[in-house]
Design a protein around this motif. Structure first.
Motif, PDB file in Angstrom:
ATOM      1  N   ILE A   1      55.745  75.103  79.309  1.00  0.00           N
ATOM      2  CA  ILE A   1      54.999  73.970  78.754  1.00  0.00           C
ATOM      3  C   ILE A   1      53.834  73.612  79.668  1.00  0.00           C
ATOM      4  CG2 ILE A   1      55.104  71.501  78.226  1.00  0.00           C
ATOM      5  CD1 ILE A   1      57.969  71.961  77.243  1.00  0.00           C
ATOM      6  N   LEU A   2      54.083  73.588  80.973  1.00  0.00           N
ATOM      7  CA  LEU A   2      53.009  73.292  81.923  1.00  0.00           C
ATOM      8  C   LEU A   2      51.875  74.300  81.789  1.00  0.00           C
ATOM      9  CD1 LEU A   2      55.084  72.374  85.102  1.00  0.00           C
ATOM     10  CD2 LEU A   2      53.567  70.847  83.847  1.00  0.00           C
ATOM     11  N   GLU A   3      52.236  75.558  81.643  1.00  0.00           N
ATOM     12  CA  GLU A   3      51.224  76.607  81.535  1.00  0.00           C
ATOM     13  C   GLU A   3      50.431  76.482  80.237  1.00  0.00           C
ATOM     14  OE1 GLU A   3      48.790  79.726  82.283  1.00  0.00           O
ATOM     15  OE2 GLU A   3      50.203  78.810  83.692  1.00  0.00           O
ATOM     16  N   LYS A   4      51.121  76.207  79.127  1.00  0.00           N
ATOM     17  CA  LYS A   4      50.457  76.160  77.825  1.00  0.00           C
ATOM     18  C   LYS A   4      49.638  74.888  77.620  1.00  0.00           C
ATOM     19  CE  LYS A   4      53.939  79.031  75.503  1.00  0.00           C
ATOM     20  NZ  LYS A   4      53.029  80.134  75.147  1.00  0.00           N
ATOM     21  N   ILE A   5      50.135  73.761  78.112  1.00  0.00           N
ATOM     22  CA  ILE A   5      49.467  72.482  77.859  1.00  0.00           C
ATOM     23  C   ILE A   5      48.525  72.089  78.984  1.00  0.00           C
ATOM     24  CG2 ILE A   5      49.796  70.029  77.350  1.00  0.00           C
ATOM     25  CD1 ILE A   5      50.740  71.987  75.166  1.00  0.00           C
ATOM     26  N   TRP A   6      48.942  72.322  80.226  1.00  0.00           N
ATOM     27  CA  TRP A   6      48.106  71.919  81.361  1.00  0.00           C
ATOM     28  C   TRP A   6      47.276  73.077  81.917  1.00  0.00           C
ATOM     29  CZ3 TRP A   6      52.204  69.094  79.899  1.00  0.00           C
ATOM     30  CH2 TRP A   6      52.064  67.707  79.924  1.00  0.00           C
ATOM     31  N   GLY A   7      47.602  74.300  81.508  1.00  0.00           N
ATOM     32  CA  GLY A   7      46.756  75.432  81.869  1.00  0.00           C
ATOM     33  C   GLY A   7      47.051  76.058  83.212  1.00  0.00           C
ATOM     34  N   TYR A   8      48.042  75.569  83.932  1.00  0.00           N
ATOM     35  CA  TYR A   8      48.418  76.155  85.213  1.00  0.00           C
ATOM     36  C   TYR A   8      49.796  75.633  85.576  1.00  0.00           C
ATOM     37  CZ  TYR A   8      47.182  71.563  87.010  1.00  0.00           C
ATOM     38  OH  TYR A   8      47.112  70.214  87.207  1.00  0.00           O
ATOM     39  N   ASN A   9      50.402  76.240  86.574  1.00  0.00           N
ATOM     40  CA  ASN A   9      51.743  75.836  86.986  1.00  0.00           C
ATOM     41  C   ASN A   9      51.697  74.712  88.001  1.00  0.00           C
ATOM     42  OD1 ASN A   9      53.489  77.595  85.499  1.00  0.00           O
ATOM     43  ND2 ASN A   9      52.726  79.278  86.755  1.00  0.00           N
ATOM     44  N   GLU A  34      64.802  67.850  71.143  1.00  0.00           N
ATOM     45  CA  GLU A  34      66.092  68.041  71.796  1.00  0.00           C
ATOM     46  C   GLU A  34      65.914  68.564  73.220  1.00  0.00           C
ATOM     47  OE1 GLU A  34      69.089  69.295  68.240  1.00  0.00           O
ATOM     48  OE2 GLU A  34      67.776  70.882  68.988  1.00  0.00           O
ATOM     49  N   THR A  35      66.803  68.144  74.092  1.00  0.00           N
ATOM     50  CA  THR A  35      66.858  68.680  75.449  1.00  0.00           C
ATOM     51  C   THR A  35      67.854  69.829  75.484  1.00  0.00           C
ATOM     52  OG1 THR A  35      66.376  66.523  76.445  1.00  0.00           O
ATOM     53  CG2 THR A  35      67.396  68.178  77.865  1.00  0.00           C
ATOM     54  N   VAL A  36      67.431  70.967  75.994  1.00  0.00           N
ATOM     55  CA  VAL A  36      68.340  72.089  76.208  1.00  0.00           C
ATOM     56  C   VAL A  36      68.656  72.080  77.694  1.00  0.00           C
ATOM     57  CG1 VAL A  36      68.674  74.574  76.014  1.00  0.00           C
ATOM     58  CG2 VAL A  36      67.291  73.358  74.312  1.00  0.00           C
ATOM     59  N   ARG A  37      69.818  71.587  78.032  1.00  0.00           N
ATOM     60  CA  ARG A  37      70.169  71.315  79.422  1.00  0.00           C
ATOM     61  C   ARG A  37      69.959  72.531  80.319  1.00  0.00           C
ATOM     62  NH1 ARG A  37      72.759  67.103  81.368  1.00  0.00           N
ATOM     63  NH2 ARG A  37      73.426  66.468  79.276  1.00  0.00           N
ATOM     64  N   GLY A  38      69.240  72.301  81.410  1.00  0.00           N
ATOM     65  CA  GLY A  38      68.997  73.353  82.385  1.00  0.00           C
ATOM     66  C   GLY A  38      67.906  74.332  81.994  1.00  0.00           C
ATOM     67  N   VAL A  39      67.323  74.147  80.797  1.00  0.00           N
ATOM     68  CA  VAL A  39      66.300  75.093  80.331  1.00  0.00           C
ATOM     69  C   VAL A  39      64.986  74.381  80.025  1.00  0.00           C
ATOM     70  CG1 VAL A  39      65.712  76.877  78.649  1.00  0.00           C
ATOM     71  CG2 VAL A  39      68.098  76.567  79.365  1.00  0.00           C
ATOM     72  N   GLY A  40      65.011  73.490  79.026  1.00  0.00           N
ATOM     73  CA  GLY A  40      63.770  72.826  78.637  1.00  0.00           C
ATOM     74  C   GLY A  40      63.943  72.001  77.379  1.00  0.00           C
ATOM     75  N   TYR A  41      63.010  72.171  76.424  1.00  0.00           N
ATOM     76  CA  TYR A  41      63.014  71.343  75.217  1.00  0.00           C
ATOM     77  C   TYR A  41      62.703  72.182  73.983  1.00  0.00           C
ATOM     78  CZ  TYR A  41      62.656  67.563  78.636  1.00  0.00           C
ATOM     79  OH  TYR A  41      62.884  66.719  79.691  1.00  0.00           O
ATOM     80  N   ARG A  42      63.143  71.668  72.826  1.00  0.00           N
ATOM     81  CA  ARG A  42      62.804  72.300  71.554  1.00  0.00           C
ATOM     82  C   ARG A  42      62.724  71.235  70.471  1.00  0.00           C
ATOM     83  NH1 ARG A  42      68.566  75.351  70.781  1.00  0.00           N
ATOM     84  NH2 ARG A  42      69.844  73.505  70.368  1.00  0.00           N
ATOM     85  N   PHE A  43      62.003  71.574  69.410  1.00  0.00           N
ATOM     86  CA  PHE A  43      61.923  70.698  68.246  1.00  0.00           C
ATOM     87  C   PHE A  43      62.980  71.163  67.258  1.00  0.00           C
ATOM     88  CE2 PHE A  43      60.286  68.809  64.379  1.00  0.00           C
ATOM     89  CZ  PHE A  43      59.801  67.586  64.827  1.00  0.00           C
ATOM     90  N   ARG A  44      63.831  70.256  66.862  1.00  0.00           N
ATOM     91  CA  ARG A  44      64.962  70.614  66.000  1.00  0.00           C
ATOM     92  C   ARG A  44      64.482  71.150  64.654  1.00  0.00           C
ATOM     93  NH1 ARG A  44      69.364  66.092  65.334  1.00  0.00           N
ATOM     94  NH2 ARG A  44      69.784  66.796  67.459  1.00  0.00           N
ATOM     95  N   GLU A  45      65.080  72.241  64.226  1.00  0.00           N
ATOM     96  CA  GLU A  45      64.761  72.799  62.912  1.00  0.00           C
ATOM     97  C   GLU A  45      65.312  71.888  61.829  1.00  0.00           C
ATOM     98  OE1 GLU A  45      64.677  77.336  62.548  1.00  0.00           O
ATOM     99  OE2 GLU A  45      66.262  76.990  64.021  1.00  0.00           O
ATOM    100  N   VAL A  46      64.487  71.604  60.832  1.00  0.00           N
ATOM    101  CA  VAL A  46      64.894  70.757  59.716  1.00  0.00           C
ATOM    102  C   VAL A  46      64.916  71.603  58.455  1.00  0.00           C
ATOM    103  CG1 VAL A  46      64.343  68.735  58.333  1.00  0.00           C
ATOM    104  CG2 VAL A  46      63.888  68.730  60.792  1.00  0.00           C
ATOM    105  N   HIS A  47      66.060  71.648  57.795  1.00  0.00           N
ATOM    106  CA  HIS A  47      66.206  72.480  56.592  1.00  0.00           C
ATOM    107  C   HIS A  47      66.194  71.614  55.341  1.00  0.00           C
ATOM    108  CE1 HIS A  47      67.150  75.910  59.144  1.00  0.00           C
ATOM    109  NE2 HIS A  47      68.025  75.148  59.789  1.00  0.00           N
TER     110      HIS A  47
END
Length: 233
Positions: free
Chosen positions: A182-190, A220-233
């Motif tokens: 996310i830092l790389e994609k949104i802020w452009g660097y680590n 959603e928080t994926v513990r120890g990994v990061g984040y995701r947007f929940r799929e809505v069906h």
């Protein structure tokens, strides 16, 4: 040639920044207090603002609040400078909409690199970018061409980075993004891996789009990994 507004009441800092920025091909305008910074932003519309926290008349956080509450200046990237290396200050600055936070003394080369990274992330003119379609998820509507998001038909007050982060997640439902990606994609660097930048922005987004931020239905928080947007069906 990008225009950078430098706001600091220390003459030596202004001179140091102007020298290094001009050398790298930037145009520079200066302000030594918050009122002048707000006035210059309205008159010149800089591409990026370097804003010191400690200023006479009003501090940098007050200036930041005003800039981010104005639609004309809300999307301008702001890098905060501070002599205080305290987490509370950094979190507050990010929550108010700052795009970056650097502690004095700083490396001019690093600051210039961060400025260039933020400018690369700025939205290109509409006529130069591919058309991105509107996304609807329940009562949430993302309009990338307008850089706007609506919840129950009401426009959300999002900073540029908040919108870009929200769009990244919503456009990739179910995909887990690590904090580093996310830092790389949104802020452009680590950033520093210990940085709470992503967590702060996620928390702020949840406060704006979730009915119950403590029990999010979208992000959603994926513990120890990061984040995701929940799929809505």
């Amino acid at each position: 040639m990008p225009l950078v507004l430098v706001v600091d009441d220390e003459v030596n800092i202004l001179q140091l920044l102007k020298y290094n920025l001009v050398k790298e091909g930037f145009q520079v305008i200066e302000a030594t207090n918050g009122n002048d910074a707000i006035k210059l932003t309205g008159e010149k519309t800089p591409d990026l603002i370097i804003l010191d926290k400690m200023l006479p008349e009003m501090d940098g956080f007050d200036v930041l609040r005003i800039l981010k509450s104005n639609r004309q200046s809300a999307s301008i990237p702001v890098i905060m400078l501070s002599a205080r290396d305290e987490m509370l200050d950094k979190v507050l600055g990010l929550e108010l909409g700052a795009d970056d936070y650097i502690t004095k003394p700083f490396s001019p080369r690093e600051l210039v690199a961060r400025i260039k990274a933020h400018l690369r992330r700025k939205r290109p003119p509409v006529e130069e970018e591919a058309v991105r379609e509107e996304i609807r998820v329940n009562c949430l509507v993302i309009q990338p061409e307008k850089y706007e998001a609506l919840l129950d038909g009401v426009r959300l007050e999002l900073t540029q980075k908040e919108f870009e982060l929200l769009y990244l997640l919503v456009a990739n439902p179910g995909r887990v993004f690590t904090r580093d990606s996310i830092l790389e994609k949104i802020w452009g660097y680590n950033y520093d891996r210990k940085s709470r930048t992503v967590d702060v922005h996620i928390r702020y987004l949840r406060q704006k789009i979730e009915r119950d931020p403590a029990n999010p239905e979208y992000i959603e928080t994926v513990r120890g990994v990061g984040y995701r947007f929940r799929e809505v069906h």
